[in-house]
Write an enzyme that holds these catalytic residues in place. Structure first.
Site, PDB file in Angstrom:
ATOM      1  N   GLY A 148      63.671   7.457  72.287  1.00 48.01           N
ATOM      2  CA  GLY A 148      62.670   8.141  71.454  1.00 48.01           C
ATOM      3  C   GLY A 148      61.520   7.215  71.069  1.00 48.01           C
ATOM      4  N   ASP A 176      71.948   1.749  72.534  1.00 50.44           N
ATOM      5  CA  ASP A 176      72.458   2.047  73.874  1.00 50.44           C
ATOM      6  C   ASP A 176      71.659   1.303  74.948  1.00 50.44           C
ATOM      7  OD1 ASP A 176      74.482   3.676  73.140  1.00 50.44           O
ATOM      8  OD2 ASP A 176      73.395   5.557  73.453  1.00 50.44           O
ATOM      9  N   LYS A 219      64.341  -1.378  69.105  1.00 47.19           N
ATOM     10  CA  LYS A 219      63.488  -0.251  68.730  1.00 47.19           C
ATOM     11  C   LYS A 219      64.303   0.917  68.208  1.00 47.19           C
ATOM     12  CE  LYS A 219      63.718   3.114  70.736  1.00 47.19           C
ATOM     13  NZ  LYS A 219      63.993   4.341  71.495  1.00 47.19           N
ATOM     14  N   THR A 220      63.901   1.589  67.211  1.00 41.40           N
ATOM     15  CA  THR A 220      64.277   2.959  66.841  1.00 41.40           C
ATOM     16  C   THR A 220      63.836   3.243  65.409  1.00 41.40           C
ATOM     17  OG1 THR A 220      65.975   4.640  66.532  1.00 41.40           O
ATOM     18  CG2 THR A 220      66.711   2.392  66.162  1.00 41.40           C
ATOM     19  N   ILE A 221      63.240   4.411  65.226  1.00 43.76           N
ATOM     20  CA  ILE A 221      62.843   4.784  63.857  1.00 43.76           C
ATOM     21  C   ILE A 221      64.073   5.012  62.996  1.00 43.76           C
ATOM     22  CG2 ILE A 221      60.674   5.898  64.555  1.00 43.76           C
ATOM     23  CD1 ILE A 221      62.258   8.589  63.706  1.00 43.76           C
ATOM     24  N   ASP A 222      65.239   5.258  63.643  1.00 44.22           N
ATOM     25  CA  ASP A 222      66.435   5.628  62.882  1.00 44.22           C
ATOM     26  C   ASP A 222      66.964   4.482  62.005  1.00 44.22           C
ATOM     27  OD1 ASP A 222      66.150   7.913  64.311  1.00 44.22           O
ATOM     28  OD2 ASP A 222      67.914   7.630  65.583  1.00 44.22           O
ATOM     29  N   GLU A 266      68.983  14.297  58.766  1.00 45.55           N
ATOM     30  CA  GLU A 266      69.137  15.119  59.974  1.00 45.55           C
ATOM     31  C   GLU A 266      70.598  15.378  60.355  1.00 45.55           C
ATOM     32  OE1 GLU A 266      67.477  13.198  63.492  1.00 45.55           O
ATOM     33  OE2 GLU A 266      67.433  15.079  64.573  1.00 45.55           O
ATOM     34  N   ARG A 269      65.181   9.000  78.641  1.00 48.55           N
ATOM     35  CA  ARG A 269      66.534   8.754  78.139  1.00 48.55           C
ATOM     36  C   ARG A 269      67.570   8.566  79.259  1.00 48.55           C
ATOM     37  NH1 ARG A 269      66.839   8.951  72.755  1.00 48.55           N
ATOM     38  NH2 ARG A 269      65.439  10.298  71.546  1.00 48.55           N
TER      39      ARG A 269
END
Ligand code: FBP
Length: 554
Positions: free
Chosen positions: A82, A177, A203-206, A312, A146
């Protein structure tokens, strides 16, 4: 091409590097730390990564200037998964450092994520190309995808592609991952003596790629600031109009880091934390009651409005709901879905469901609003499973709260008004112009990756730490990815993976929230962070997240 004034101004922004990387690039040298061990399952991880396991952590320090130009290199880069603000800066930092090391170095961007490497679909970066993407959001410079790089066949193809281009290294910009796959690819390259190195970037906004070595993943800062700006605006509207309860779902997949950070920034009346819901084994009714109590209290004090943040992934953490989901997946497995789909009306489908679910799951199913009931059966992924991420949990909880308040009204204990509005913030934040923090952090990660390549490291993650301090004091270096790995059961097999970080209920950010949430739920304590500031004093432009500051004890 027409560009906005901010876009033009951001092209000119010079990202701040860690102090130790500000010397001439030829003066930076490597300081080796001790050999590393994986965080768990050491023997198994070592056996799976015989060539890349146990290497030392390294940091970059100022050394003596070297007067020979390093040999020419070709490097490939991909963006994976993402979008997250700052991806373009990882690439521009990597490009600038490669060119500073040797102007003849080449950077190839493989398009559309990992599949670009397999399909050998790429662009060669030039100054003009890179300059149009500096300090901008998005992943559109080369796109993302992905596809998972995990089979020996895929690795063999990538090795061929690397050989064809004379590539010395590949940089994989991705989440847990993708970086796990980077470690496996690095081991493959080492085992097959390809001479190709692999470097990862977090990386990841999560915010769930976080551990002793990664203080934060890039993109989390900008995404949470973007959501918090809008949540703050909604709070101000709620407090002005005094007639709505806003239920706001925020992205973040399973973990609640994004929701928690937004709550710390905006002090809403309610913020659910999925990890706590699981720990306390809360039912849907208990959650609805908890929110209804806040609505009733505020109403009794003349405040028929409020703001609730819903992470979420929360429904997956409600034990009775996840049992319901597994039963539905089972009920419609394989050809049974066809029989269900052939039923002409919802009433007949409902009867089929009633027959197939256990009494306990049927009790849960019955209390769901019809829209959600239908969503569970109609919107399914290609494997026939319920798409939990599509469940409109903000609407689910507001409907359950409305039912509970109606009961209380009948019982004469509640006399207020409850009007709910719903929002989902996700995609709005993933491609925002990176905050100065993310612009600086990402550029440093990319610049650092080039130095790791130049110094011959393989299977390392580009690591920049001490991030709650000004960039001058950041520490740059690299960590073997195997150090972050443990064994986990995935799809029925034991696999070496980087552990996903959920919100720690004993951690300082949650503890801070827990200590204040009662007051925030009863009173109107909203804070309004406003828009991300790109220009102006450092105390408003270079802020890190509350999460990072609290974790660092600040
Ligand atoms: P990554 O884990 O790949 O960084 O993606 C994060 C995320 O933005 C989640 O927050 C969200 O659930 C998901 O991607 C949405 O994915 P998609 O872009 O495929 O709709």
């Amino acid at each position: 091409m027409t560009i906005s004034p901010l876009q033009k101004a951001r092209y000119e922004y010079a990202p701040k590097l860690p102090g130790m990387l500000r010397h001439g690039i030829q003066e930076i040298s490597v300081k080796e730390g001790l050999a590393t061990q994986s965080v768990a399952d050491q023997e198994k991880i070592q056996a799976l990564f015989p060539n890349t396991y146990g290497k030392p952590e390294i940091t970059f320090v100022k050394g003596d200037a070297k007067d020979v130009t390093p040999s020419k290199k070709t490097v490939g880069v991909i963006l994976s998964g993402g979008q997250a603000p700052g991806g373009h800066n990882v690439i521009s930092g990597l490009y600038d450092a490669l060119k500073a090391l040797n102007p003849e170095n080449t950077l190839l961007g493989f398009k559309g994520g990992p599949s670009g490497l397999i399909e050998d679909s790429y662009v060669e970066f030039t100054d003009e190309f890179i300059d149009e993407y500096r300090n901008t959001g998005g992943f559109d410079i080369i796109g993302s995808g992905r596809t998972k790089l995990e089979t020996q066949e895929q690795f063999a193809i990538v090795a061929e592609v690397a050989k064809k281009h004379g590539m010395n290294a590949i940089v994989i910009i991705g989440g847990d991952d993708s970086n796990t796959n980077a470690a496996v690819l690095a081991e493959y390259f080492a085992a097959h003596n390809t001479g190709v190195q692999v470097i990862g970037a977090p990386k990841t906004i999560d915010g769930d790629l976080k551990n002793d070595d990664i203080e934060t993943s890039f993109g989390f800062d900008t995404a949470t600031k973007t959501y918090s700006e809008v949540i703050g605006n909604i709070e101000r509207d709620a407090n002005s109009a005094k007639k709505y309860w806003h239920f706001i779902k925020v992205m973040g997949r399973s973990a609640s880091h994004v929701a928690l950070e937004c709550a710390l920034e905006t002090q809403p009346n309610i913020c659910l934390i999925s990890e706590e819901v699981a720990e306390k084994k809360m039912s849907l009714a208990q959650i609805a009651n908890y929110i209804a109590d806040a609505v009733e209290y505020r109403s009794n004090h003349g405040e028929n409005f409020g703001v609730a943040i819903i992470p979420e992934g929360v429904v997956e953490f409600v034990p009775e709901f996840s049992t319901l989901i597994s039963e539905i997946n089972e009920l419609l497995a394989g050809s049974k879905a066809d029989a269900f789909n052939a039923l002409p009306s919802w009433a007949e489908k409902y009867a089929f469901i009633e027959k197939g679910l256990t009494a306990e799951s049927m009790d849960v199913f019955k209390i769901l609003p019809v829209g959600i009931q239908q969503q569970l059966f109609l919107e399914r992924d290609p494997h026939g499973n319920v798409q939990v991420s599509l469940i409109e949990s903000e609407k689910l909880f507001s409907a359950l709260v409305a039912d509970e308040l109606a009961r209380r009204k009948e019982a004469g204990t509640y006399k207020g008004k409850f009007n709910a509005l719903h929002h989902f913030f996700g995609y709005e934040g993933r491609c925002a112009f990176p905050s100065n923090f993310d612009a600086d952090y990402c550029y440093s990660l990319g610049y650092n990756a080039a130095l790791l390549i130049e110094n011959g490291f393989n299977g390392y993650l580009s690591k920049v730490s001490n991030l709650s301090k000004p960039a001058e004091e950041w520490v740059a270096g690299g960590m073997p990815i195997t150090k972050m790995m443990n064994m986990e059961r995935r799809h029925g097999e034991d696999k070496p993976v980087i552990r996903k970080a959920l919100v720690e209920l004993e951690g300082k950010p949650f503890k801070f929230f827990e200590a204040h949430r009662d007051e925030w739920s009863k009173n109107t304590c909203y804070t309004y962070p406003g828009a991300i500031q790109y220009y102006g004093p450092a105390e408003v432009c270079d802020l890190t997240t509350h999460t990072l500051a609290l974790e660092k004890g600040e």
